[in-house]
Design a protein around this motif. Structure first.
Motif, PDB file in Angstrom:
ATOM      1  N   THR A 116      18.649  10.225  -6.761  1.00  6.63           N
ATOM      2  CA  THR A 116      17.534   9.426  -6.242  1.00  6.63           C
ATOM      3  C   THR A 116      16.179   9.937  -6.727  1.00  6.63           C
ATOM      4  OG1 THR A 116      17.418  10.784  -4.227  1.00  6.63           O
ATOM      5  CG2 THR A 116      18.805   8.786  -4.159  1.00  6.63           C
ATOM      6  N   HIS A 117      16.007  11.282  -6.707  1.00  2.00           N
ATOM      7  CA  HIS A 117      14.732  11.869  -7.139  1.00  2.00           C
ATOM      8  C   HIS A 117      14.896  13.384  -7.240  1.00  2.00           C
ATOM      9  CE1 HIS A 117      14.586  12.249  -2.788  1.00  2.00           C
ATOM     10  NE2 HIS A 117      13.495  12.989  -2.831  1.00  2.00           N
ATOM     11  N   GLU A 118      13.864  14.040  -7.777  1.00  2.00           N
ATOM     12  CA  GLU A 118      14.004  15.426  -8.204  1.00  2.00           C
ATOM     13  C   GLU A 118      13.890  16.465  -7.097  1.00  2.00           C
ATOM     14  OE1 GLU A 118      11.508  13.422  -8.973  1.00  2.00           O
ATOM     15  OE2 GLU A 118       9.557  14.439  -9.025  1.00  2.00           O
ATOM     16  N   HIS A 119      13.566  16.093  -5.879  1.00  2.00           N
ATOM     17  CA  HIS A 119      13.428  17.119  -4.840  1.00  2.00           C
ATOM     18  C   HIS A 119      14.739  17.884  -4.671  1.00  2.00           C
ATOM     19  CE1 HIS A 119       9.836  14.749  -3.000  1.00  2.00           C
ATOM     20  NE2 HIS A 119       9.501  15.469  -4.056  1.00  2.00           N
ATOM     21  N   ASP A 120      14.574  19.194  -4.418  1.00  2.00           N
ATOM     22  CA  ASP A 120      15.706  20.123  -4.402  1.00  2.00           C
ATOM     23  C   ASP A 120      16.856  19.710  -3.488  1.00  2.00           C
ATOM     24  OD1 ASP A 120      15.383  22.033  -6.231  1.00  2.00           O
ATOM     25  OD2 ASP A 120      14.987  23.694  -4.818  1.00  2.00           O
ATOM     26  N   ASP A 121      16.506  19.134  -2.338  1.00  2.78           N
ATOM     27  CA  ASP A 121      17.568  18.767  -1.392  1.00  2.78           C
ATOM     28  C   ASP A 121      18.423  17.602  -1.907  1.00  2.78           C
ATOM     29  OD1 ASP A 121      15.083  17.395  -0.930  1.00  2.78           O
ATOM     30  OD2 ASP A 121      15.865  16.592   0.950  1.00  2.78           O
ATOM     31  N   HIS A 122      18.003  16.990  -3.036  1.00  6.75           N
ATOM     32  CA  HIS A 122      18.771  15.889  -3.641  1.00  6.75           C
ATOM     33  C   HIS A 122      19.289  16.235  -5.028  1.00  6.75           C
ATOM     34  CE1 HIS A 122      17.525  13.082  -0.459  1.00  6.75           C
ATOM     35  NE2 HIS A 122      16.501  13.910  -0.397  1.00  6.75           N
ATOM     36  N   MET A 123      18.494  16.992  -5.787  1.00  5.58           N
ATOM     37  CA  MET A 123      18.840  17.230  -7.186  1.00  5.58           C
ATOM     38  C   MET A 123      19.127  18.695  -7.474  1.00  5.58           C
ATOM     39  SD  MET A 123      16.777  15.573 -10.384  1.00  5.58           S
ATOM     40  CE  MET A 123      17.054  16.175 -12.057  1.00  5.58           C
TER      41      MET A 123
ATOM     42  N   GLY B 133       5.637   9.840   2.082  1.00  2.32           N
ATOM     43  CA  GLY B 133       6.380  10.930   2.700  1.00  2.32           C
ATOM     44  C   GLY B 133       7.745  10.484   3.160  1.00  2.32           C
ATOM     45  N   HIS B 134       7.935  10.524   4.468  1.00  8.29           N
ATOM     46  CA  HIS B 134       9.259  10.233   5.045  1.00  8.29           C
ATOM     47  C   HIS B 134       9.152   9.214   6.171  1.00  8.29           C
ATOM     48  CE1 HIS B 134      11.590  13.316   2.926  1.00  8.29           C
ATOM     49  NE2 HIS B 134      10.473  14.035   2.961  1.00  8.29           N
ATOM     50  N   LEU B 135      10.232   8.475   6.383  1.00  3.97           N
ATOM     51  CA  LEU B 135      10.261   7.419   7.396  1.00  3.97           C
ATOM     52  C   LEU B 135      10.454   8.011   8.795  1.00  3.97           C
ATOM     53  CD1 LEU B 135       9.983   4.534   6.338  1.00  3.97           C
ATOM     54  CD2 LEU B 135      12.427   4.207   6.764  1.00  3.97           C
TER      55      LEU B 135
ATOM     56  N   PRO C  98       8.525   4.170  -2.189  1.00  3.21           N
ATOM     57  CA  PRO C  98       7.302   4.979  -2.172  1.00  3.21           C
ATOM     58  C   PRO C  98       7.610   6.380  -1.622  1.00  3.21           C
ATOM     59  CG  PRO C  98       7.101   2.954  -0.820  1.00  3.21           C
ATOM     60  CD  PRO C  98       8.542   3.173  -1.094  1.00  3.21           C
ATOM     61  N   HIS C  99       7.539   7.382  -2.508  1.00  3.64           N
ATOM     62  CA  HIS C  99       7.831   8.762  -2.110  1.00  3.64           C
ATOM     63  C   HIS C  99       7.113   9.676  -3.093  1.00  3.64           C
ATOM     64  CE1 HIS C  99       9.972  11.890  -0.043  1.00  3.64           C
ATOM     65  NE2 HIS C  99      10.676  12.271  -1.092  1.00  3.64           N
ATOM     66  N   ASP C 100       6.804  10.909  -2.675  1.00  2.95           N
ATOM     67  CA  ASP C 100       6.008  11.776  -3.537  1.00  2.95           C
ATOM     68  C   ASP C 100       6.874  12.474  -4.592  1.00  2.95           C
ATOM     69  OD1 ASP C 100       7.300  13.319  -1.704  1.00  2.95           O
ATOM     70  OD2 ASP C 100       5.518  14.290  -0.891  1.00  2.95           O
TER      71      ASP C 100
ATOM     72  N   THR D 257      16.832   6.909   1.889  1.00  2.00           N
ATOM     73  CA  THR D 257      16.193   8.062   2.519  1.00  2.00           C
ATOM     74  C   THR D 257      14.997   8.439   1.649  1.00  2.00           C
ATOM     75  OG1 THR D 257      17.394   9.803   1.318  1.00  2.00           O
ATOM     76  CG2 THR D 257      18.446   8.921   3.303  1.00  2.00           C
ATOM     77  N   ASP D 258      14.160   9.323   2.157  1.00  2.00           N
ATOM     78  CA  ASP D 258      13.018   9.788   1.375  1.00  2.00           C
ATOM     79  C   ASP D 258      12.127   8.639   0.921  1.00  2.00           C
ATOM     80  OD1 ASP D 258      15.297  11.739   1.174  1.00  2.00           O
ATOM     81  OD2 ASP D 258      13.661  12.981   0.440  1.00  2.00           O
ATOM     82  N   LEU D 259      11.533   7.975   1.900  1.00  2.00           N
ATOM     83  CA  LEU D 259      10.520   6.962   1.607  1.00  2.00           C
ATOM     84  C   LEU D 259       9.462   7.041   2.695  1.00  2.00           C
ATOM     85  CD1 LEU D 259      11.903   3.395   2.483  1.00  2.00           C
ATOM     86  CD2 LEU D 259      12.838   5.490   3.359  1.00  2.00           C
TER      87      LEU D 259
END
Ligand SMILES: [Zn+2]
Ligand SMILES: [Zn+2]
Length: 254
Positions: A56-63, A188-190, A118-120, A140-142
């Protein structure tokens, strides 16, 4: 038949498996090599049974665990060009599959529909999975909801939706002010109530699974997320599932 299970969900690591027939896809991998293997074993799978990893995106908890796990087990990685910039420079091109954030693609028996959120992050997407009969939407992560997201998630049989925080708990909690603003901001986050509003805006006539995911351990409680989603869907709280950080959730059939 479309089946799905979570290996764990939250800011310490995410992973979700979607299955149609013998096609199995891992969405995100925020766990170490050994932990990912152990979590897969817990749901009855071996790494060799995965046809791909969609990111989904590069943040550590996902990638954070994607590159090593993909390399070790020779699994192709599907990701946007923005996310691909965070792969190690020596990651083999032969395992890379670029995702266009508005173009559906197939992995064997599964159709995968990305959509931007929309997420950072550089080029974040989330996904709807389908076996041709049922649809599973994961988001998640929006930081905020767009009309495009509402259209993508409408008509799904199953939904996994971020309920990151209770806004009051976040604002009264221990985070520094700048982090409070980042988490609650448009990228950020929902929050629970954002998630409830999203669900209420969706076409839900086919919906049979609704699961709260990516709950903050600091700034949320499962019963608050459940209350918000059940209010949004107009259903009994007992019908709502919660994905946990340690255990995710068990297999479900969409
Ligand atoms: Zn995350
Ligand atoms: Zn993120």
């Amino acid at each position: 038949m479309l089946r799905f299970t979570s290996l764990g969900s939250g800011s310490s690591g995410n992973g979700l498996v979607v299955e149609s027939g013998t096609t199995r896809v891992l969405m995100d991998c925020g766990f170490t090599l050994a932990d990912t293997k152990a979590r897969l074993e817990r749901v009855g799978l071996a790494p060799s049974q995965l046809a791909g990893i969609v990111v989904t995106h590069e943040h550590d908890d996902h990638m954070g665990g994607v590159a090593r796990f993909a390399l070790r087990h020779a699994i192709p990685v599907y990701l946007t060009r923005g996310s691909a910039q965070w792969l190690p420079p020596d990651f083999p091109a032969v395992l890379m599959r670029y995702v266009d954030s508005h173009t559906a693609f197939s992995i064997d028996a599964l159709s995968v529909e990305p959509f931007p959120v929309p997420h950072d992050a550089r080029e974040p997407v989330q996904y709807v999975f389908s076996d041709g009969a049922s649809r599973l939407g994961v988001v998640t992560d929006l930081g905020s909801v767009t009309q495009h997201i509402v259209e993508k998630l409408s008509g799904c049989e199953a939904l996994v939706i971020e309920c990151n925080h209770d806004l009051d708990m976040l604002m009264e909690g221990p985070y520094p002010v700048s982090l409070k603003h980042r988490v609650s901001g448009r990228f950020g986050h929902l929050s629970n109530s954002d998630a409830g509003r999203l669900v209420s805006a969706l076409e839900r006539s086919r919906l049979r699974h609704l699961i709260a995911a990516h709950l903050s351990q600091q700034n949320n409680r499962p019963e608050l997320a459940v209350r918000a989603l059940s209010a949004g869907a107009g259903c009994e709280p007992a019908w709502i599932g919660v994905a946990t950080q340690d255990d995710g959730f068990a297999w479900r059939e969409a």
